[in-house]
Write a protein that holds these residues in place. Structure first.
Motif, mmCIF file in Angstrom:
data_model
loop_
_atom_site.group_PDB
_atom_site.id
_atom_site.type_symbol
_atom_site.label_atom_id
_atom_site.label_comp_id
_atom_site.label_asym_id
_atom_site.label_seq_id
_atom_site.Cartn_x
_atom_site.Cartn_y
_atom_site.Cartn_z
ATOM 1 N N ARG A 19 -35.061 8.824 -26.202
ATOM 2 C CA ARG A 19 -36.265 8.117 -25.723
ATOM 3 C C ARG A 19 -37.064 8.980 -24.761
ATOM 4 N NH1 ARG A 19 -35.351 2.460 -27.000
ATOM 5 N NH2 ARG A 19 -33.519 2.634 -28.324
ATOM 6 N N CYS A 20 -38.346 8.690 -24.709
ATOM 7 C CA CYS A 20 -39.183 9.489 -23.826
ATOM 8 C C CYS A 20 -40.346 8.660 -23.319
ATOM 9 C CB CYS A 20 -39.706 10.717 -24.567
ATOM 10 S SG CYS A 20 -40.553 11.844 -23.449
ATOM 11 N N ASN A 21 -40.780 8.977 -22.104
ATOM 12 C CA ASN A 21 -41.941 8.291 -21.539
ATOM 13 C C ASN A 21 -43.245 9.034 -21.857
ATOM 14 O OD1 ASN A 21 -41.121 10.404 -19.956
ATOM 15 N ND2 ASN A 21 -41.048 9.269 -18.031
ATOM 16 N N LEU A 22 -43.156 10.110 -22.653
ATOM 17 C CA LEU A 22 -44.351 10.785 -23.161
ATOM 18 C C LEU A 22 -44.219 10.914 -24.681
ATOM 19 C CD1 LEU A 22 -44.812 13.695 -20.563
ATOM 20 C CD2 LEU A 22 -45.903 11.451 -20.563
ATOM 21 N N ARG A 23 -45.263 11.409 -25.304
ATOM 22 C CA ARG A 23 -45.203 11.628 -26.752
ATOM 23 C C ARG A 23 -45.962 12.917 -27.078
ATOM 24 N NH1 ARG A 23 -43.902 8.301 -31.105
ATOM 25 N NH2 ARG A 23 -42.257 6.991 -30.303
ATOM 26 N N CYS A 24 -45.442 14.032 -26.609
ATOM 27 C CA CYS A 24 -46.164 15.296 -26.766
ATOM 28 C C CYS A 24 -46.481 15.553 -28.242
ATOM 29 C CB CYS A 24 -45.350 16.432 -26.187
ATOM 30 S SG CYS A 24 -44.987 16.162 -24.450
ATOM 31 N N ILE A 25 -47.675 16.085 -28.474
ATOM 32 C CA ILE A 25 -48.164 16.187 -29.860
ATOM 33 C C ILE A 25 -47.321 17.133 -30.702
ATOM 34 C CG2 ILE A 25 -50.552 15.543 -29.333
ATOM 35 C CD1 ILE A 25 -51.278 18.519 -29.382
ATOM 36 N N TYR A 26 -46.621 18.080 -30.036
ATOM 37 C CA TYR A 26 -45.845 19.064 -30.799
ATOM 38 C C TYR A 26 -44.385 18.639 -30.941
ATOM 39 C CZ TYR A 26 -44.932 20.233 -25.951
ATOM 40 O OH TYR A 26 -44.592 20.144 -24.632
ATOM 41 N N CYS A 27 -44.031 17.518 -30.345
ATOM 42 C CA CYS A 27 -42.620 17.142 -30.278
ATOM 43 C C CYS A 27 -42.321 15.833 -30.991
ATOM 44 C CB CYS A 27 -42.208 17.045 -28.812
ATOM 45 S SG CYS A 27 -40.510 16.517 -28.548
ATOM 46 N N MET A 28 -43.190 14.857 -30.816
ATOM 47 C CA MET A 28 -42.957 13.525 -31.398
ATOM 48 C C MET A 28 -44.184 13.088 -32.191
ATOM 49 S SD MET A 28 -41.363 11.331 -28.285
ATOM 50 C CE MET A 28 -40.121 10.190 -28.794
ATOM 51 N N PRO A 29 -43.973 12.351 -33.280
ATOM 52 C CA PRO A 29 -45.155 11.810 -33.964
ATOM 53 C C PRO A 29 -45.774 10.703 -33.121
ATOM 54 C CG PRO A 29 -43.146 10.982 -34.965
ATOM 55 C CD PRO A 29 -42.713 11.949 -33.903
ATOM 56 N N GLY A 66 -33.301 15.840 -23.355
ATOM 57 C CA GLY A 66 -33.507 14.586 -24.066
ATOM 58 C C GLY A 66 -34.396 14.856 -25.278
ATOM 59 N N GLY A 67 -35.147 13.906 -25.673
ATOM 60 C CA GLY A 67 -35.885 12.873 -24.988
ATOM 61 C C GLY A 67 -36.102 13.238 -23.521
ATOM 62 N N GLU A 68 -36.396 12.246 -22.759
ATOM 63 C CA GLU A 68 -36.582 12.496 -21.333
ATOM 64 C C GLU A 68 -35.335 12.023 -20.585
ATOM 65 O OE1 GLU A 68 -38.328 14.238 -19.337
ATOM 66 O OE2 GLU A 68 -37.283 13.332 -17.642
ATOM 67 N N PRO A 69 -34.547 12.964 -20.051
ATOM 68 C CA PRO A 69 -33.286 12.563 -19.433
ATOM 69 C C PRO A 69 -33.455 11.612 -18.249
ATOM 70 C CG PRO A 69 -33.756 14.894 -19.021
ATOM 71 C CD PRO A 69 -34.741 14.418 -20.031
ATOM 72 N N THR A 95 -36.796 18.495 -17.749
ATOM 73 C CA THR A 95 -37.507 17.211 -17.636
ATOM 74 C C THR A 95 -38.997 17.412 -17.822
ATOM 75 O OG1 THR A 95 -38.097 15.436 -16.097
ATOM 76 C CG2 THR A 95 -37.518 17.539 -15.106
ATOM 77 N N ASN A 96 -39.675 16.340 -18.208
ATOM 78 C CA ASN A 96 -41.138 16.438 -18.266
ATOM 79 C C ASN A 96 -41.757 16.224 -16.887
ATOM 80 O OD1 ASN A 96 -41.248 13.614 -17.836
ATOM 81 N ND2 ASN A 96 -41.325 13.195 -20.034
ATOM 82 N N GLY A 97 -40.963 15.888 -15.900
ATOM 83 C CA GLY A 97 -41.453 15.843 -14.522
ATOM 84 C C GLY A 97 -42.098 14.535 -14.100
ATOM 85 N N MET A 324 -37.904 17.385 -32.240
ATOM 86 C CA MET A 324 -37.363 18.093 -31.077
ATOM 87 C C MET A 324 -36.836 17.089 -30.053
ATOM 88 S SD MET A 324 -37.272 21.346 -30.604
ATOM 89 C CE MET A 324 -38.119 22.889 -30.734
ATOM 90 N N SER A 325 -37.538 15.955 -29.946
ATOM 91 C CA SER A 325 -37.138 14.969 -28.939
ATOM 92 C C SER A 325 -35.721 14.452 -29.194
ATOM 93 C CB SER A 325 -38.118 13.804 -28.900
ATOM 94 O OG SER A 325 -38.184 13.182 -30.164
ATOM 95 N N SER A 326 -35.289 14.474 -30.451
ATOM 96 C CA SER A 326 -33.928 13.976 -30.693
ATOM 97 C C SER A 326 -32.896 15.109 -30.718
ATOM 98 C CB SER A 326 -33.862 13.134 -31.975
ATOM 99 O OG SER A 326 -33.896 13.961 -33.094
#
Ligand code: SAM
Ligand code: SF4
Length: 329
Positions: A19-29, A66-69, A95-97, A324-326
């Motif tokens: 899981r992630c609190n962002l959805r970077c265009i190169y990482c997640m659809p 992660g995802g976002e740890p 982390t994405n910070g 990548m997120s998974s």
């Protein structure tokens, strides 16, 4: 322990959530990505058991990702528990910070000192677009807080996308003049089901290096040039920090790859770009012994492939079933 190609495998990346609190265009659809169910994700106890056994096979370095740890509850306590595993020499977090300001102090108190923060734009509106929702101020505040509480080194991961943020290369490089950060330019890898929009694409780190060299000459760090994992490391004249280049596409580093990846659902993966994975969760939950688990891990190490099946040249696309997120980057 060494694999069949005489590489010493001593580094494990552990993805604690998809899981992630962002959805970077190169990482997640943008949408439509199915996430793991609660039961499918390993508990922290299960992660700790696997890491402890992996240490017996020679793993000395663990990076939590992660995802976002930082979105997973209990992450600080998990980091503290990792610290108690004897034999682990190096524990770090990527982390994405976004939540870093909130957790930096507790993470530091848990005993970890090394942190990587992903940051792909220094312009608020562009940052929001590349992450599809992120607030740049939160990341900047997170990095400042991590600096204040004493994290060192702080590494800033920048995935450079041609046509999107390649105009910010110098701004990122200039950060190292004032701050002791290591800014790492990471080549975009076409992994998973994400697809960059038209007009955006891969850019080789050679081009980025040339651009920085035109601005101010880069000096290789150390007599023979320093490498930091897969990164080649340089300094700008008078700079406090360093600049790293991770060039997985233009200069593959399979010959020196020392890593395994453990996914949040308990699969052990020996190559980022190959979908072959070995399920550790089923034997773990079926009551296997430590020795049995250790044997499974040893087999994965032995059979780690020498190369991804295709060489990833510029523009060439390799599809992986996972995002990548998974996998955890
Ligand atoms: N959410 C955390 C973060 O963003 O730092 C940790 C997970 S993220 C998958 C780990 C790293 O993978 C990040 O530095 C991210 O920029 C990088 N990454 C994700 N997708 C990538 C891609 N397609 N090519 C290159 N790097 C990628
Ligand atoms: Fe989330 Fe990190 Fe992937 Fe961005 S790179 S979508 S922050 S997992």
């Amino acid at each position: 322990m060494f694999d069949n190609h005489k590489r010493e495998i001593n580094y494990l990346r552990v993805s604690v959530t998809d899981r992630c609190n962002l959805r970077c265009i190169y990482c997640m659809p943008k949408e439509g990505l199915s996430l793991l169910g609660h039961r499918d994700i390993l508990s922290y106890e299960e992660f700790l058991r696997i890491v402890t056994i992996a240490v017996n096979t020679g793993i000395v370095k663990v990076r939590v990702t992660g995802g976002e740890p930082l979105v997973r509850r209990g992450i600080v306590e998990f980091m503290a528990s990792l610290r108690k595993i004897s034999g682990l020499r190096d524990i770090s977090l990527t982390t994405n910070g976004i939540l870093l300001e909130k957790y930096a102090e507790d993470l530091f108190d848990s005993g970890i000192r090394r942190i990587n923060v992903s940051l792909d734009s220094l312009e608020p509106e562009k940052y929001r677009r590349i992450t599809r929702q992120g607030d740049l101020t939160r990341v900047i505040n997170g990095i400042k807080k991590a600096d204040r509480v004493g994290f060192s080194p702080i590494k800033i991961n920048v995935v450079v996308i041609k046509g999107f943020n390649d105009d910010e290369i110098i701004d990122f490089a200039k950060l190292t003049l004032e701050k002791p950060y290591q800014v790492r330019f990471i080549e975009y890898m076409p992994v998973g089901i994400t697809a960059l929009e038209d007009g955006y694409g891969h850019i080789s780190n050679d081009v980025i290096m040339e651009a920085i060299n035109r601005f101010t000459p880069l000096d290789a760090v150390g007599q023979n040039g320093k490498t930091d994992g897969p990164a080649r490391v340089y300094k700008m004249e008078g700079g406090r920090g360093e600049i790293g280049f991770i060039s997985a596409m233009s200069h593959q580093f399979c010959e020196s790859c020392n890593r395994l990846r453990l996914t949040a659902d308990g699969n052990l993966r020996s190559c980022l770009l190959i979908d072959n994975e070995v399920d550790l969760k089923t034997p773990l939950r079926n009551g296997c012994t430590d020795a049995e688990l250790e044997n499974i891990i040893k087999n994965v190490i032995l059979n780690k492939p020498m190369h991804a099946p295709i060489r990833c040249h510029e523009g060439q696309r390799k599809k992986c079933a996972r995002t990548m997120s998974s996998i955890g980057g």
